[in-house]
Design a protein around this motif. Structure first.
Motif, mmCIF file in Angstrom:
data_model
loop_
_atom_site.group_PDB
_atom_site.id
_atom_site.type_symbol
_atom_site.label_atom_id
_atom_site.label_comp_id
_atom_site.label_asym_id
_atom_site.label_seq_id
_atom_site.Cartn_x
_atom_site.Cartn_y
_atom_site.Cartn_z
ATOM 1 N N ARG A 6 -5.897 11.570 0.820
ATOM 2 C CA ARG A 6 -6.310 10.201 0.504
ATOM 3 C C ARG A 6 -5.252 9.166 0.864
ATOM 4 N NH1 ARG A 6 -9.832 11.133 -5.055
ATOM 5 N NH2 ARG A 6 -10.888 12.982 -4.234
ATOM 6 N N HIS A 14 4.183 12.207 -1.790
ATOM 7 C CA HIS A 14 3.050 12.104 -2.729
ATOM 8 C C HIS A 14 3.574 12.521 -4.107
ATOM 9 C CE1 HIS A 14 -0.478 12.395 0.339
ATOM 10 N NE2 HIS A 14 0.617 12.055 0.989
ATOM 11 N N VAL A 20 0.025 14.436 12.123
ATOM 12 C CA VAL A 20 1.081 13.444 12.330
ATOM 13 C C VAL A 20 0.874 12.178 11.484
ATOM 14 C CG1 VAL A 20 0.123 12.155 14.294
ATOM 15 C CG2 VAL A 20 2.552 12.637 14.214
ATOM 16 N N TYR A 21 -0.358 11.941 11.039
ATOM 17 C CA TYR A 21 -0.640 10.745 10.234
ATOM 18 C C TYR A 21 -0.638 11.022 8.736
ATOM 19 C CZ TYR A 21 -2.049 8.783 14.726
ATOM 20 O OH TYR A 21 -2.063 8.348 16.019
ATOM 21 N N VAL A 57 5.169 2.694 15.466
ATOM 22 C CA VAL A 57 4.667 2.539 16.832
ATOM 23 C C VAL A 57 5.854 2.440 17.798
ATOM 24 C CG1 VAL A 57 3.396 1.000 18.394
ATOM 25 C CG2 VAL A 57 2.454 1.533 16.157
ATOM 26 N N PHE A 68 -1.525 12.971 5.026
ATOM 27 C CA PHE A 68 -2.448 13.864 4.344
ATOM 28 C C PHE A 68 -3.415 13.179 3.375
ATOM 29 C CE2 PHE A 68 1.650 15.769 5.193
ATOM 30 C CZ PHE A 68 1.299 16.890 5.927
ATOM 31 N N ILE A 107 5.680 17.254 7.865
ATOM 32 C CA ILE A 107 4.945 17.141 9.127
ATOM 33 C C ILE A 107 5.766 17.734 10.268
ATOM 34 C CG2 ILE A 107 3.881 15.523 10.762
ATOM 35 C CD1 ILE A 107 3.442 13.588 8.510
ATOM 36 N N ALA A 142 4.168 -1.006 7.522
ATOM 37 C CA ALA A 142 4.087 0.439 7.761
ATOM 38 C C ALA A 142 3.829 0.768 9.223
ATOM 39 C CB ALA A 142 2.967 1.037 6.898
ATOM 40 N N ALA A 167 7.036 10.117 11.926
ATOM 41 C CA ALA A 167 7.352 10.066 10.478
ATOM 42 C C ALA A 167 7.464 11.510 9.976
ATOM 43 C CB ALA A 167 6.265 9.309 9.725
ATOM 44 N N THR A 207 0.797 -1.238 0.000
ATOM 45 C CA THR A 207 0.000 0.000 0.000
ATOM 46 C C THR A 207 0.835 1.297 0.000
ATOM 47 O OG1 THR A 207 -1.668 -1.232 1.188
ATOM 48 C CG2 THR A 207 -1.994 1.134 1.061
ATOM 49 N N PRO A 208 1.817 1.453 0.875
ATOM 50 C CA PRO A 208 2.497 2.762 0.911
ATOM 51 C C PRO A 208 3.182 3.151 -0.396
ATOM 52 C CG PRO A 208 3.046 1.478 2.851
ATOM 53 C CD PRO A 208 2.307 0.562 1.931
ATOM 54 N N SER A 264 6.638 12.379 6.355
ATOM 55 C CA SER A 264 5.555 11.568 5.819
ATOM 56 C C SER A 264 6.092 10.604 4.760
ATOM 57 C CB SER A 264 4.468 12.488 5.261
ATOM 58 O OG SER A 264 3.323 11.760 4.938
ATOM 59 N N VAL A 265 5.266 10.250 3.790
ATOM 60 C CA VAL A 265 5.704 9.455 2.645
ATOM 61 C C VAL A 265 5.420 10.360 1.439
ATOM 62 C CG1 VAL A 265 5.314 7.317 1.350
ATOM 63 C CG2 VAL A 265 5.010 7.315 3.825
ATOM 64 N N ARG A 298 -3.612 9.553 3.840
ATOM 65 C CA ARG A 298 -3.458 9.641 5.298
ATOM 66 C C ARG A 298 -3.412 8.237 5.902
ATOM 67 N NH1 ARG A 298 -4.692 12.784 10.012
ATOM 68 N NH2 ARG A 298 -6.086 11.660 11.400
HETATM 69 C C1 HEM Z 1 2.037 6.469 15.761
HETATM 70 C C2 HEM Z 1 1.815 5.631 14.786
HETATM 71 C C3 HEM Z 1 1.751 5.978 13.313
HETATM 72 C C4 HEM Z 1 2.110 7.127 12.658
HETATM 73 C C5 HEM Z 1 2.650 8.421 13.241
HETATM 74 C C6 HEM Z 1 1.872 6.890 11.232
HETATM 75 C C7 HEM Z 1 2.113 7.828 10.243
HETATM 76 C C8 HEM Z 1 1.916 7.600 8.896
HETATM 77 C C9 HEM Z 1 2.193 8.563 7.859
HETATM 78 C C10 HEM Z 1 2.740 9.954 8.086
HETATM 79 C C11 HEM Z 1 1.886 7.981 6.672
HETATM 80 C C12 HEM Z 1 2.009 8.611 5.279
HETATM 81 C C13 HEM Z 1 0.733 9.352 4.944
HETATM 82 C C14 HEM Z 1 0.824 10.138 3.664
HETATM 83 O O1 HEM Z 1 1.344 9.622 2.670
HETATM 84 O O2 HEM Z 1 0.395 11.295 3.632
HETATM 85 C C15 HEM Z 1 1.414 6.658 6.943
HETATM 86 C C16 HEM Z 1 1.000 5.755 5.974
HETATM 87 C C17 HEM Z 1 0.585 4.497 6.247
HETATM 88 N N1 HEM Z 1 0.413 3.921 7.497
HETATM 89 FE FE1 HEM Z 1 0.799 4.787 9.286
HETATM 90 N N2 HEM Z 1 1.391 5.622 11.065
HETATM 91 C C18 HEM Z 1 1.298 5.027 12.291
HETATM 92 C C19 HEM Z 1 0.853 3.736 12.567
HETATM 93 C C20 HEM Z 1 0.360 2.866 11.632
HETATM 94 C C21 HEM Z 1 -0.209 1.557 11.923
HETATM 95 C C22 HEM Z 1 -0.364 0.967 13.329
HETATM 96 C C23 HEM Z 1 -0.547 0.995 10.729
HETATM 97 C C24 HEM Z 1 -1.192 -0.345 10.438
HETATM 98 C C25 HEM Z 1 -2.151 -0.860 11.061
HETATM 99 C C26 HEM Z 1 -0.193 1.946 9.676
HETATM 100 C C27 HEM Z 1 -0.370 1.732 8.325
HETATM 101 C C28 HEM Z 1 -0.054 2.634 7.324
HETATM 102 C C29 HEM Z 1 -0.189 2.365 5.893
HETATM 103 C C30 HEM Z 1 -0.658 1.058 5.260
HETATM 104 C C31 HEM Z 1 0.207 3.527 5.223
HETATM 105 C C32 HEM Z 1 0.240 3.771 3.715
HETATM 106 C C33 HEM Z 1 -1.037 4.462 3.280
HETATM 107 C C34 HEM Z 1 -1.122 4.778 1.785
HETATM 108 O O3 HEM Z 1 -0.099 4.838 1.127
HETATM 109 O O4 HEM Z 1 -2.230 4.968 1.290
HETATM 110 N N3 HEM Z 1 0.350 3.051 10.261
HETATM 111 N N4 HEM Z 1 1.428 6.435 8.317
#
Ligand code: HEM
Length: 511
Positions: A439, A373, A434-435, A307, A437, A396, A302, A367, A122-123, A370-371, A441
């Motif tokens: 679609r 876009h 923090v999570y 965590v 942006f 972020i 991801a 993060a 996904t990421p 972020s990742v 996010r």
């Molecule tokens: C404190 C914990 C966490 C933080 C700060 C965090 C932060 C982020 C950030 C900044 C992104 C990139 C969003 C973007 O591209 O704009 C992301 C993507 C992602 N995160 Fe988290 N995350 C956390 C925990 C988790 C957990 C527990 C999971 C799984 C259950 C998870 C699954 C994912 C996935 C699959 C993506 C990719 C989404 C995509 O590309 O559409 N994350 N996360």
């Protein structure tokens, strides 16, 4: 036609060609100038490599903030001719959030996606129907309601962490890894981790390392496509190795889930369970099954590392800020008492612990960039031209350390979230940023919210976290230092976990 007529015609054609060439060149120059003029400001790059060093430096917090301070909310960089913008403050929200339909693609990583077979992760998945289908499944399986099913599992795994810390406090980094691995395995597959060398966790960690390495963008094939025709280059061999491991990484834990899906409550409650078990018991279609497999792998890849980073930042912050810690513990004593550990139902009655949780996310930023876009088509913003294909980095770190919004951003001050009017409270809430942006996010945000909050509250309730002491009883000072990289891991530091009162051993059943 005579020879002289031929000559005249040839001359005329040459003159015409010259005109056309000059017109095209002039137009090109004019267009390039206009684009250059309307390009967002940014540091001057080196020939060919462009701003490659600014970007590497930008992983360090100070550089990121200083770039934003110098050039504003939108900073232009270029690497090997590819445009990159770093988006701060409102620009990040305006583009990545509000114009999400244009800004939700990801950069293409040929090494990971084409050569190593990780394109369904996904990421890194490109924006499109297949991605949207997967995101819908993910959002459904990771909604607040869905996640509340895991409260008991999260609490049990957090208590297991407290037991490990009680018995072997010095090994806290390994315990955090184990706890995060267990929580994510439980939620994705319903698999409970009992031993330190759990085979599924081993595979998942191996995959996490490989995928992180594959998407650095530094493999020759990522910036020099003809490399694919050059035999013997290291990337071919490495990609083949990774590709051969994909079935183990993606299928093994999933097959374990399938074997238990109708018998184990944990498997039924897991993300895979919620997407694979249909009301009438009929099997899901192969496309959905394949997506679910990759979603669970993506969740692990991801989620785990972020965590861990978040919890070790929390432990560091508590050791560095004993007065905040003491205040949170006083609140826990008043609300929860000393005869039990906190539960999720206590959360609303613990406003200061909530402020500590928010401040940890803001101060630590797990993060920071972020990742990335990717912009799908040409766009304009505040008079600037942004060409299709621009890589957009949501800063972020910069947003959460912007002194216009957070006074003294470097200091750990949970009180900054107290006594705010609802509008300001909403704007300042770090969970908005923090999570990531729009679609893209983080789909794991509700889950992370539950798991990180609960671990923090139970740690505070069980232990006084303080800097470790040397053989003469002197405190070893902790420096708030972090590794460079996509995830802001703390550099090694030493702390003590002292049980807060005599009943802790009994509460943890380690007496
Ligand atoms: C404190 C914990 C966490 C933080 C700060 C965090 C932060 C982020 C950030 C900044 C992104 C990139 C969003 C973007 O591209 O704009 C992301 C993507 C992602 N995160 Fe988290 N995350 C956390 C925990 C988790 C957990 C527990 C999971 C799984 C259950 C998870 C699954 C994912 C996935 C699959 C993506 C990719 C989404 C995509 O590309 O559409 N994350 N996360």
């Amino acid at each position: 036609m005579s020879r002289s007529t031929n000559g005249v015609a040839l001359q005329a054609a040459t003159v015409l060609q010259g005109f056309v060439f000059a017109a095209v060149a002039l137009y090109g120059l004019h267009y390039a100038r206009r684009r250059l003029r309307s390009r967002p400001p940014g540091p001057m790059g080196l020939p060919i490599v462009g701003n490659v060093f600014d970007l590497q430096g930008s992983r360090e917090a100070d550089n990121i903030v200083s770039l934003a301070k110098k050039y504003g909310d939108i900073v232009y960089l270029e690497v090997f001719g590819s445009p990159i913008v770093m988006l701060n403050g409102e620009a990040a929200m305006d583009l990545l959030d509000k114009r999400g339909s244009l800004y939700s693609d990801r950069p293409h990583f040929p090494m990971a996606a084409d050569f190593s077979g990780m394109g369904d992760l996904t990421p890194i998945m490109r924006y499109g129907e297949k991605f949207q289908f997967g995101r819908r499944l993910m959002n459904q399986a990771l909604s607040t309601r869905a996640v509340s099913k895991w409260e008991r599992g999260i609490a049990e795994e957090s208590h297991a962490l407290l037991r490990l810390l009680y018995n072997e406090p010095a090994k806290f980094p390994a315990h955090l890894n184990k706890m995060a691995g267990s929580v994510v395995m439980m939620s994705m597959y319903g698999h409970r981790v009992v031993s330190d060398d759990d085979p599924y966790v081993k595979l998942a960690l191996e995959f996490m390392e490989a995928s992180t390495n594959a998407i650095t963008g530094r493999w020759i094939i990522d910036f020099f496509p003809p490399a694919k025709y050059i035999p013997g280059l290291a990337f071919h061999e490495q990609a083949a190795k990774w590709r051969s491991r994909i079935p183990d990484w993606v299928e093994k834990a999933f097959n374990g889930f399938k074997a238990n899906m109708h018998t184990s409550e944990d498997a039924k409650n897991s993300l895979c369970g919620s997407l694979m078990i249909t009301p009438d018991g009929s099997p899901v279609d192969p496309e959905t099954e394949n997506r679910v497999k990759w979603i669970a792998t993506s969740g692990f890849g991801a989620g785990l590392d972020v965590v861990v980073a978040c919890l070790s930042q929390f432990i560091m912050a508590m050791a560095l800020n004993p007065e905040c810690q003491a205040r949170a513990q006083k609140e826990l004593d008043e609300v929860v008492g000393r005869d039990r550990l906190p539960t999720f139902q206590d959360r609303e009655s613990l406003p200061y612990v909530e402020c500590v949780f928010k401040e940890t996310l803001r101060w630590g930023v797990p993060a920071p960039l972020s990742v990335p876009h990717r912009l799908i088509q040409d766009d304009a913003y505040n008079g600037y031209f942004l060409p299709a294909g621009t890589i957009c980095i949501g800063n972020i770190w910069g947003i959460l350390h912007d002194e216009r919004m957070y006074k003294n951003p470097e200091s750990f001050t949970p009180e900054r979230f107290e006594g705010l009017d609802p509008k300001t409270a909403k704007k300042m809430d770090p969970t908005n940023y923090v999570y990531g942006f729009g679609r893209r996010r983080c789909p794991g945000n509700h889950f992370a919210h539950f798991a990180a909050w609960y671990s923090m509250a139970s740690l505070l309730s069980a232990f006084i976290i303080s800097p470790d002491v040397d053989e003469n009883g002197n405190e070893i000072p902790i420096k708030a230092e972090f590794e460079a990289g996509a995830i802001r891991h703390t550099k090694p530091f030493r702390v003590r976990f002292t049980p807060r009162h005599s009943k802790i051993a009994e509460l943890l059943s380690v007496a």
